[in-house]
Write an enzyme that holds these catalytic residues in place. Structure first.
Site, PDB file in Angstrom:
ATOM      1  N   TYR A 169     -48.988 -75.625  -8.786  1.00 20.99           N
ATOM      2  CA  TYR A 169     -48.879 -74.388  -9.579  1.00 20.99           C
ATOM      3  C   TYR A 169     -50.126 -74.232 -10.453  1.00 20.99           C
ATOM      4  O   TYR A 169     -50.769 -73.170 -10.451  1.00 20.99           O
ATOM      5  CB  TYR A 169     -47.602 -74.445 -10.431  1.00 20.99           C
ATOM      6  CG  TYR A 169     -47.520 -73.361 -11.493  1.00 20.99           C
ATOM      7  CD1 TYR A 169     -47.363 -72.026 -11.140  1.00 20.99           C
ATOM      8  CD2 TYR A 169     -47.601 -73.691 -12.848  1.00 20.99           C
ATOM      9  CE1 TYR A 169     -47.285 -71.034 -12.111  1.00 20.99           C
ATOM     10  CE2 TYR A 169     -47.522 -72.711 -13.823  1.00 20.99           C
ATOM     11  CZ  TYR A 169     -47.368 -71.383 -13.455  1.00 20.99           C
ATOM     12  OH  TYR A 169     -47.293 -70.403 -14.425  1.00 20.99           O
TER      13      TYR A 169
ATOM     14  N   ARG B  84     -42.627 -79.765 -25.624  1.00 16.12           N
ATOM     15  CA  ARG B  84     -43.149 -78.473 -25.176  1.00 16.12           C
ATOM     16  C   ARG B  84     -43.356 -77.535 -26.366  1.00 16.12           C
ATOM     17  O   ARG B  84     -42.548 -77.522 -27.301  1.00 16.12           O
ATOM     18  CB  ARG B  84     -42.141 -77.805 -24.223  1.00 16.12           C
ATOM     19  CG  ARG B  84     -42.090 -78.437 -22.863  1.00 16.12           C
ATOM     20  CD  ARG B  84     -43.289 -78.006 -22.041  1.00 16.12           C
ATOM     21  NE  ARG B  84     -43.343 -78.672 -20.768  1.00 16.12           N
ATOM     22  CZ  ARG B  84     -43.906 -79.852 -20.545  1.00 16.12           C
ATOM     23  NH1 ARG B  84     -44.444 -80.528 -21.545  1.00 16.12           N
ATOM     24  NH2 ARG B  84     -43.941 -80.360 -19.340  1.00 16.12           N
TER      25      ARG B  84
ATOM     26  N   ILE C 112     -48.487 -57.906  -4.154  1.00 13.36           N
ATOM     27  CA  ILE C 112     -49.848 -57.920  -4.728  1.00 13.36           C
ATOM     28  C   ILE C 112     -50.911 -58.285  -3.691  1.00 13.36           C
ATOM     29  O   ILE C 112     -52.093 -58.091  -3.934  1.00 13.36           O
ATOM     30  CB  ILE C 112     -49.980 -58.877  -5.945  1.00 13.36           C
ATOM     31  CG1 ILE C 112     -49.444 -60.279  -5.631  1.00 13.36           C
ATOM     32  CG2 ILE C 112     -49.326 -58.272  -7.175  1.00 13.36           C
ATOM     33  CD1 ILE C 112     -49.873 -61.327  -6.626  1.00 13.36           C
TER      34      ILE C 112
ATOM     35  N   GLY D  90     -45.794 -84.320 -11.754  1.00 12.18           N
ATOM     36  CA  GLY D  90     -46.995 -83.551 -12.098  1.00 12.18           C
ATOM     37  C   GLY D  90     -46.937 -82.823 -13.424  1.00 12.18           C
ATOM     38  O   GLY D  90     -47.927 -82.238 -13.850  1.00 12.18           O
TER      39      GLY D  90
ATOM     40  N   PHE E 101     -39.701 -61.946 -15.869  1.00 14.68           N
ATOM     41  CA  PHE E 101     -39.345 -62.191 -17.275  1.00 14.68           C
ATOM     42  C   PHE E 101     -40.355 -61.553 -18.241  1.00 14.68           C
ATOM     43  O   PHE E 101     -40.030 -60.607 -18.976  1.00 14.68           O
ATOM     44  CB  PHE E 101     -39.223 -63.707 -17.473  1.00 14.68           C
ATOM     45  CG  PHE E 101     -39.261 -64.177 -18.892  1.00 14.68           C
ATOM     46  CD1 PHE E 101     -38.528 -63.524 -19.875  1.00 14.68           C
ATOM     47  CD2 PHE E 101     -40.022 -65.292 -19.244  1.00 14.68           C
ATOM     48  CE1 PHE E 101     -38.557 -63.973 -21.195  1.00 14.68           C
ATOM     49  CE2 PHE E 101     -40.054 -65.747 -20.549  1.00 14.68           C
ATOM     50  CZ  PHE E 101     -39.331 -65.085 -21.531  1.00 14.68           C
TER      51      PHE E 101
ATOM     52  N   ASN F 144     -44.919 -72.416 -23.237  1.00 18.50           N
ATOM     53  CA  ASN F 144     -43.587 -72.109 -22.661  1.00 18.50           C
ATOM     54  C   ASN F 144     -43.001 -70.867 -23.308  1.00 18.50           C
ATOM     55  O   ASN F 144     -42.532 -70.929 -24.444  1.00 18.50           O
ATOM     56  CB  ASN F 144     -42.640 -73.287 -22.861  1.00 18.50           C
ATOM     57  CG  ASN F 144     -42.843 -74.354 -21.828  1.00 18.50           C
ATOM     58  OD1 ASN F 144     -43.923 -74.922 -21.734  1.00 18.50           O
ATOM     59  ND2 ASN F 144     -41.818 -74.612 -21.036  1.00 18.50           N
TER      60      ASN F 144
HETATM   61  N1  LIG Z   1     -42.810 -67.832 -18.593  1.00 17.15           N
HETATM   62  C1  LIG Z   1     -43.648 -68.785 -18.958  1.00 17.15           C
HETATM   63  O1  LIG Z   1     -43.314 -69.660 -19.745  1.00 17.15           O
HETATM   64  C2  LIG Z   1     -45.052 -68.798 -18.426  1.00 17.15           C
HETATM   65  C3  LIG Z   1     -45.898 -69.829 -18.844  1.00 17.15           C
HETATM   66  C4  LIG Z   1     -47.203 -69.853 -18.383  1.00 17.15           C
HETATM   67  C5  LIG Z   1     -47.666 -68.858 -17.551  1.00 17.15           C
HETATM   68  N2  LIG Z   1     -46.840 -67.879 -17.136  1.00 17.15           N
HETATM   69  C6  LIG Z   1     -47.373 -66.846 -16.242  1.00 17.15           C
HETATM   70  O2  LIG Z   1     -46.922 -65.590 -16.688  1.00 17.15           O
HETATM   71  C7  LIG Z   1     -46.671 -64.737 -15.594  1.00 17.15           C
HETATM   72  C8  LIG Z   1     -45.265 -64.175 -15.679  1.00 17.15           C
HETATM   73  O3  LIG Z   1     -44.340 -65.249 -15.686  1.00 17.15           O
HETATM   74  P1  LIG Z   1     -42.776 -65.024 -15.752  1.00 17.15           P
HETATM   75  O4  LIG Z   1     -42.197 -66.153 -16.489  1.00 17.15           O
HETATM   76  O5  LIG Z   1     -42.481 -63.635 -16.171  1.00 17.15           O
HETATM   77  O6  LIG Z   1     -42.417 -65.223 -14.208  1.00 17.15           O
HETATM   78  P2  LIG Z   1     -41.324 -64.547 -13.303  1.00 17.15           P
HETATM   79  O7  LIG Z   1     -41.204 -65.442 -12.123  1.00 17.15           O
HETATM   80  O8  LIG Z   1     -40.116 -64.175 -14.087  1.00 17.15           O
HETATM   81  O9  LIG Z   1     -42.032 -63.186 -12.862  1.00 17.15           O
HETATM   82  C9  LIG Z   1     -42.976 -63.111 -11.839  1.00 17.15           C
HETATM   83  C10 LIG Z   1     -42.719 -61.818 -11.079  1.00 17.15           C
HETATM   84  O10 LIG Z   1     -43.700 -61.692 -10.060  1.00 17.15           O
HETATM   85  C11 LIG Z   1     -43.062 -61.173  -8.902  1.00 17.15           C
HETATM   86  N3  LIG Z   1     -43.866 -61.555  -7.739  1.00 17.15           N
HETATM   87  C12 LIG Z   1     -44.039 -62.789  -7.221  1.00 17.15           C
HETATM   88  N4  LIG Z   1     -44.848 -62.750  -6.147  1.00 17.15           N
HETATM   89  C13 LIG Z   1     -45.194 -61.444  -5.997  1.00 17.15           C
HETATM   90  C14 LIG Z   1     -46.002 -60.757  -5.047  1.00 17.15           C
HETATM   91  N5  LIG Z   1     -46.596 -61.399  -4.046  1.00 17.15           N
HETATM   92  N6  LIG Z   1     -46.143 -59.427  -5.188  1.00 17.15           N
HETATM   93  C15 LIG Z   1     -45.516 -58.731  -6.198  1.00 17.15           C
HETATM   94  N7  LIG Z   1     -44.745 -59.345  -7.115  1.00 17.15           N
HETATM   95  C16 LIG Z   1     -44.577 -60.683  -7.004  1.00 17.15           C
HETATM   96  C17 LIG Z   1     -41.677 -61.783  -8.894  1.00 17.15           C
HETATM   97  O11 LIG Z   1     -40.747 -61.040  -8.132  1.00 17.15           O
HETATM   98  C18 LIG Z   1     -41.350 -61.774 -10.393  1.00 17.15           C
HETATM   99  O12 LIG Z   1     -40.673 -60.593 -10.759  1.00 17.15           O
HETATM  100  C19 LIG Z   1     -46.937 -65.549 -14.337  1.00 17.15           C
HETATM  101  O13 LIG Z   1     -48.240 -65.242 -13.889  1.00 17.15           O
HETATM  102  C20 LIG Z   1     -46.883 -66.994 -14.825  1.00 17.15           C
HETATM  103  O14 LIG Z   1     -47.715 -67.836 -14.060  1.00 17.15           O
HETATM  104  C21 LIG Z   1     -45.527 -67.819 -17.544  1.00 17.15           C
END
Ligand SMILES: NC(=O)c1ccc[n+]([C@@H]2O[C@H](COP(=O)([O-])OP(=O)(O)OC[C@H]3O[C@@H](n4cnc5c(N)ncnc54)[C@H](O)[C@@H]3O)[C@@H](O)[C@H]2O)c1
Length: 316
Positions: free
Chosen positions: A139, A207, A54, A268, A13, A168
């Site tokens: 998480y 949120r 990764i 949690g 995303f 969020n």
């Molecule tokens: N969206 C939110 O509200 C939010 C809030 C807090 C933190 N975050 C952080 O922001 C970052 C992005 O979040 P997002 O919402 O886009 O999540 P998402 O799940 O849409 O995207 C994560 C991407 O990482 C890829 N991925 C997972 N494991 C992998 C691996 N081992 N190797 C390569 N690629 C891998 C997945 O295929 C996915 O495309 C994350 O680190 C998340 O913890 C997001």
């Protein structure tokens, strides 16, 4: 020559939206993703895309010549992390460490880590400032582990590390295909299909939501402004809404007449999140997209995608 920026999680995303934003602003983007939850359709065709994990050492050469790394790839579903804590630690801690190593070996100067407001699960001061964390869930603990290694590399090596603590984030390309999708996508998609939206818990959880374009405005500032080096920055809107209020706002747009279904709360999770934005605002950033406008754009996106029959269910 265009500056190269590596984005991990580019098919997810935030990563897919970030890649588009970087391309629009004149950067070239090297994107990595193992497509475990992300989808290739999310990835802009101008991205130099590599399907890669990764945790693999094979990713190291991809970082050569890069100006900066945005490390976003992670196991992001709270339920998945709770059910598979070892996998969560492997992706979010060991994976982060491997990306830090890749960046260090290629002498990448700037490293931006996507952290989470879940770090504040055990903190009850609102609005919440960046100085204290208390992660509780798997998480949150795993993201905290990744952040700790970022801090270590900042201290040990000549790396300009910035940590962005997202609240969020919502908007187009959010993963609505999970069994339990993020709340806004979940409400919108069900209501577009004529199904009752599901609320986990009472609906009173509050949120702080931030639209993805606002997050990417801050990413660009961090990339271009050296004052962000070594900083931890909350990115939220500084306003919070209850889950029930979000249902009300979506209903205001869609006018379905559908009432929510209530299910037991997920364990949690914090009851309230609310960001203090003083640090990010000191860099000249502020959120611009208000919640009604952000929701309207998200509805338009999901109307286009979900109703075209893309109903694959991925993750939990
Ligand atoms: N969206 C939110 O509200 C939010 C809030 C807090 C933190 N975050 C952080 O922001 C970052 C992005 O979040 P997002 O919402 O886009 O999540 P998402 O799940 O849409 O995207 C994560 C991407 O990482 C890829 N991925 C997972 N494991 C992998 C691996 N081992 N190797 C390569 N690629 C891998 C997945 O295929 C996915 O495309 C994350 O680190 C998340 O913890 C997001």
């Amino acid at each position: 020559m265009l500056q190269r920026v590596v984005v991990t999680g580019v098919a997810g995303f935030v990563g897919s939206n970030l890649a588009k934003h970087l391309l629009q602003n004149g950067y070239s983007v090297v994107g990595l993703d193992n497509l475990s939850t992300g989808t290739p359709e999310n990835v802009d065709h101008r991205v130099e895309f590599h399907e890669a994990d990764i945790c693999a050492r094979e990713i190291y050469p991809l970082f050569e010549g890069a100006e900066a790394v945005f490390h976003l790839a992670a196991k992001t579903s709270l339920v998945d992390c709770l059910n598979s804590p070892l996998e969560a630690a492997t992706m979010n801690v060991v994976g982060t460490l491997n990306v830090l190593e890749a960046a260090r070996k290629s002498k990448v100067r700037k490293f931006i880590y996507a952290d989470t407001s879940a770090e504040y699960e055990g903190i009850f001061d609102f609005p919440t400032t960046e100085d204290r964390v208390r992660p509780i869930g798997v998480y949150a603990a795993s993201k905290h582990g990744g952040a700790t290694f970022c801090e270590s590399y900042r201290n040990l090596y000549d790396m300009r590390v910035s940590v962005v603590r997202y609240f969020n984030v919502y908007g187009p390309a959010q993963d609505w295909r999970r069994v339990i999708p993020p709340v806004m996508s979940s409400f919108i998609i069900r209501m577009l299909r004529g199904e009752r939206p599901i609320i986990y818990g009472t609906g009173e959880k509050r949120r702080d939501f931030i639209y993805v374009d606002d997050v990417n405005d801050l990413h660009l500032i961090i990339l271009e402004d050296d004052r962000s080096a070594g900083r931890i920055l909350n990115v939220g809107s500084g306003i919070n809404f209850s889950v029930y209020e979000i249902y009300g706002l979506v209903e205001e747009i869609l006018k379905t007449g559908l009432q929510p279904l209530y299910k037991p709360d997920l364990p949690g999770e914090a009851q309230v999140t609310l960001s203090d934005l003083t640090a990010a605002k000191s860099l000249g950033w502020k959120p611009k997209v208000d919640i009604r406008e952000g929701l309207r754009r998200t509805v338009e996106y999901l109307r286009g995608r979900a109703l075209r029959g893309e109903q694959r269910v991925v993750g939990a």
